[in-house]
Write an enzyme that holds these catalytic residues in place. Structure first.
Site, mmCIF file in Angstrom:
data_model
loop_
_atom_site.group_PDB
_atom_site.id
_atom_site.type_symbol
_atom_site.label_atom_id
_atom_site.label_comp_id
_atom_site.label_asym_id
_atom_site.label_seq_id
_atom_site.Cartn_x
_atom_site.Cartn_y
_atom_site.Cartn_z
ATOM 1 N N SER A 155 -19.914 20.178 16.717
ATOM 2 C CA SER A 155 -19.197 20.773 17.835
ATOM 3 C C SER A 155 -19.240 19.839 19.037
ATOM 4 O O SER A 155 -20.199 19.081 19.207
ATOM 5 C CB SER A 155 -19.840 22.112 18.225
ATOM 6 O OG SER A 155 -19.268 22.598 19.432
ATOM 7 N N TYR A 168 -27.111 27.040 20.189
ATOM 8 C CA TYR A 168 -25.959 26.497 19.460
ATOM 9 C C TYR A 168 -25.828 24.997 19.720
ATOM 10 O O TYR A 168 -25.676 24.198 18.789
ATOM 11 C CB TYR A 168 -24.699 27.248 19.904
ATOM 12 C CG TYR A 168 -23.433 26.877 19.159
ATOM 13 C CD1 TYR A 168 -23.165 27.425 17.901
ATOM 14 C CD2 TYR A 168 -22.506 26.009 19.715
ATOM 15 C CE1 TYR A 168 -21.988 27.098 17.230
ATOM 16 C CE2 TYR A 168 -21.337 25.680 19.052
ATOM 17 C CZ TYR A 168 -21.079 26.227 17.808
ATOM 18 O OH TYR A 168 -19.925 25.911 17.150
HETATM 19 P P1 NAP Z 1 -15.569 31.685 11.659
HETATM 20 O O1 NAP Z 1 -14.125 32.021 11.737
HETATM 21 O O2 NAP Z 1 -16.571 32.639 12.154
HETATM 22 O O3 NAP Z 1 -15.907 31.278 10.144
HETATM 23 C C1 NAP Z 1 -17.219 31.044 9.736
HETATM 24 C C2 NAP Z 1 -17.247 30.920 8.233
HETATM 25 O O4 NAP Z 1 -18.599 30.637 7.812
HETATM 26 C C3 NAP Z 1 -16.847 32.186 7.520
HETATM 27 O O5 NAP Z 1 -16.182 31.827 6.325
HETATM 28 C C4 NAP Z 1 -18.182 32.854 7.214
HETATM 29 O O6 NAP Z 1 -18.048 33.774 6.135
HETATM 30 C C5 NAP Z 1 -19.019 31.629 6.872
HETATM 31 N N1 NAP Z 1 -20.468 31.778 6.990
HETATM 32 C C6 NAP Z 1 -21.177 32.166 8.072
HETATM 33 N N2 NAP Z 1 -22.485 32.182 7.786
HETATM 34 C C7 NAP Z 1 -22.610 31.815 6.495
HETATM 35 C C8 NAP Z 1 -23.710 31.646 5.599
HETATM 36 N N3 NAP Z 1 -24.972 31.905 5.999
HETATM 37 N N4 NAP Z 1 -23.473 31.241 4.327
HETATM 38 C C9 NAP Z 1 -22.209 30.983 3.919
HETATM 39 N N5 NAP Z 1 -21.141 31.105 4.718
HETATM 40 C C10 NAP Z 1 -21.336 31.526 5.982
HETATM 41 O O7 NAP Z 1 -15.871 30.333 12.473
HETATM 42 P P2 NAP Z 1 -15.027 28.990 12.706
HETATM 43 O O8 NAP Z 1 -14.603 29.005 14.129
HETATM 44 O O9 NAP Z 1 -14.038 28.739 11.635
HETATM 45 O O10 NAP Z 1 -16.236 27.947 12.614
HETATM 46 C C11 NAP Z 1 -16.457 27.106 11.498
HETATM 47 C C12 NAP Z 1 -17.411 26.007 11.953
HETATM 48 O O11 NAP Z 1 -16.842 25.321 13.072
HETATM 49 C C13 NAP Z 1 -18.772 26.507 12.431
HETATM 50 O O12 NAP Z 1 -19.779 25.607 12.022
HETATM 51 C C14 NAP Z 1 -18.631 26.486 13.946
HETATM 52 O O13 NAP Z 1 -19.876 26.351 14.591
HETATM 53 C C15 NAP Z 1 -17.774 25.261 14.128
HETATM 54 N N6 NAP Z 1 -17.063 25.174 15.397
HETATM 55 C C16 NAP Z 1 -16.188 26.154 15.798
HETATM 56 C C17 NAP Z 1 -15.522 26.016 17.019
HETATM 57 C C18 NAP Z 1 -14.546 27.046 17.524
HETATM 58 O O14 NAP Z 1 -14.116 26.932 18.688
HETATM 59 N N7 NAP Z 1 -14.148 28.031 16.721
HETATM 60 C C19 NAP Z 1 -15.760 24.901 17.814
HETATM 61 C C20 NAP Z 1 -16.648 23.939 17.384
HETATM 62 C C21 NAP Z 1 -17.292 24.082 16.178
HETATM 63 P P3 NAP Z 1 -19.153 34.943 5.843
HETATM 64 O O15 NAP Z 1 -19.464 35.565 7.184
HETATM 65 O O16 NAP Z 1 -18.519 35.867 4.863
HETATM 66 O O17 NAP Z 1 -20.334 34.246 5.260
#
Ligand code: NAP
Length: 264
Positions: A155, A168
């Site tokens: 991130s 985080y």
């Molecule tokens: P999201 O929509 O909440 O998706 C998260 C995904 O991870 C879901 O498929 C969730 O499914 C899965 N997950 C969570 N905990 C898990 C576990 N213990 N084991 C297996 N799967 C798990 O989030 P996103 O925004 O797409 O984020 C994806 C990544 O990008 C993350 O690492 C986040 O920190 C990073 N990121 C996001 C942003 C942003 O602005 N959105 C910015 C920078 C970085 P289940 O809950 O069913 O397991």
């Protein structure tokens, strides 16, 4: 001649992943699903992962409906036995594994004094420990194939800080250090490891924040490119980092933040 070297035509399509087997964690929605889509579109067979089997199957069938080669294995990335079993299952079914994307992650925003011990352990485990566990499981399998590519979703907040997000930020900064260490340890075995570091992306994780007009205005005003990132913006950079196009890139963090972290 050296001129010939630079101008030689090259049959390789640097962004093709034909024949590659890839695992993408956290691929039931958001950034992980977009990365899975991009890798499958580039010709890889992609194994999708998340915990909730229903959401995972919905994601898989959405991609399969577009003619992509995808399958799914539900497991929790913080369970080392489950990770090892999933990797063994992939090798059994597909003969190997070339690409592992540790994308699953969670967010927990609080004032710094309010994190309790269990919360600290849990987020460290999901966002950082699980990445090392994934690398441990896939490295021997990749080495047996003559090499491979590991990518973590970090991130922008691993590099710059915002209020009430200490835990985080710490986990995401840790991923950058882990990727550098893995690049050093696994490079001699032909395995590259990098981080794609998104800025503010519209997903379920940021849904509530994005609905706040003040947050929305802040993101747009502080981002030189003037908008939120899409999951597809992140997926395009992820594809670069796991494709032959980045063959000599390892131990790096690539920010996909519209320039937000470039601005003080
Ligand atoms: P999201 O929509 O909440 O998706 C998260 C995904 O991870 C879901 O498929 C969730 O499914 C899965 N997950 C969570 N905990 C898990 C576990 N213990 N084991 C297996 N799967 C798990 O989030 P996103 O925004 O797409 O984020 C994806 C990544 O990008 C993350 O690492 C986040 O920190 C990073 N990121 C996001 C942003 C942003 O602005 N959105 C910015 C920078 C970085 P289940 O809950 O069913 O397991």
């Amino acid at each position: 001649s050296s001129r010939g070297f630079f101008l030689q035509s090259d049959e390789t399509d640097h962004f093709r992943l034909s024949g590659d087997i890839a695992l993408v964690t956290g691929a039931s929605r958001g950034i992980g699903q977009a990365i899975a889509f991009a890798l499958a579109k580039a010709g890889a067979h992609v194994v999708l992962n998340a915990r909730d089997p229903g959401q995972l199957e919905a994601s898989r069938s959405e991609l399969a409906a577009q003619g992509l080669s995808v399958s799914a294995i539900p497991f929790d990335v913080t369970d080392p036995n489950a990770v090892a079993a999933a990797v063994a299952e992939i090798v059994e079914r597909h003969g190997g594994l070339d690409i592992a994307v540790g994308n699953a992650g969670q967010s927990l925003r609080k004032p710094v004094g309010q994190f309790d011990g269990a919360e600290i352990s849990r987020l460290m485990d999901v966002n950082l420990g699980a990445a090392l566990v994934l690398a441990q499981a896939v490295a021997p399998v990749m080495e047996a194939r003559g090499g491979g590519r590991i990518l973590f979703t970090g991130s922008m907040l691993g590099q710059i800080a915002r209020p009430n997000n200490a835990l985080y930020s710490a986990t995401k900064a840790g991923l950058a250090g882990l990727a550098r260490a893995l690049a050093v340890d696994l490079g001699p075995r032909g395995i590259r490891c990098n981080v794609v570091a998104p800025g503010a992306v519209r997903t379920a994780m940021t849904e509530t924040a994005a609905l706040d007009p003040a947050v929305d205005a802040f993101v747009k005003q502080r981002t030189p490119l003037g908008r939120w990132a899409t999951p597809q913006d992140v997926a395009a950079a992820a594809l670069f980092l796991v494709s032959p196009a980045s063959a000599f890139v390892t131990g790096q963090v690539l920010f996909v933040d519209g320039g937000m972290s470039a601005q003080a």
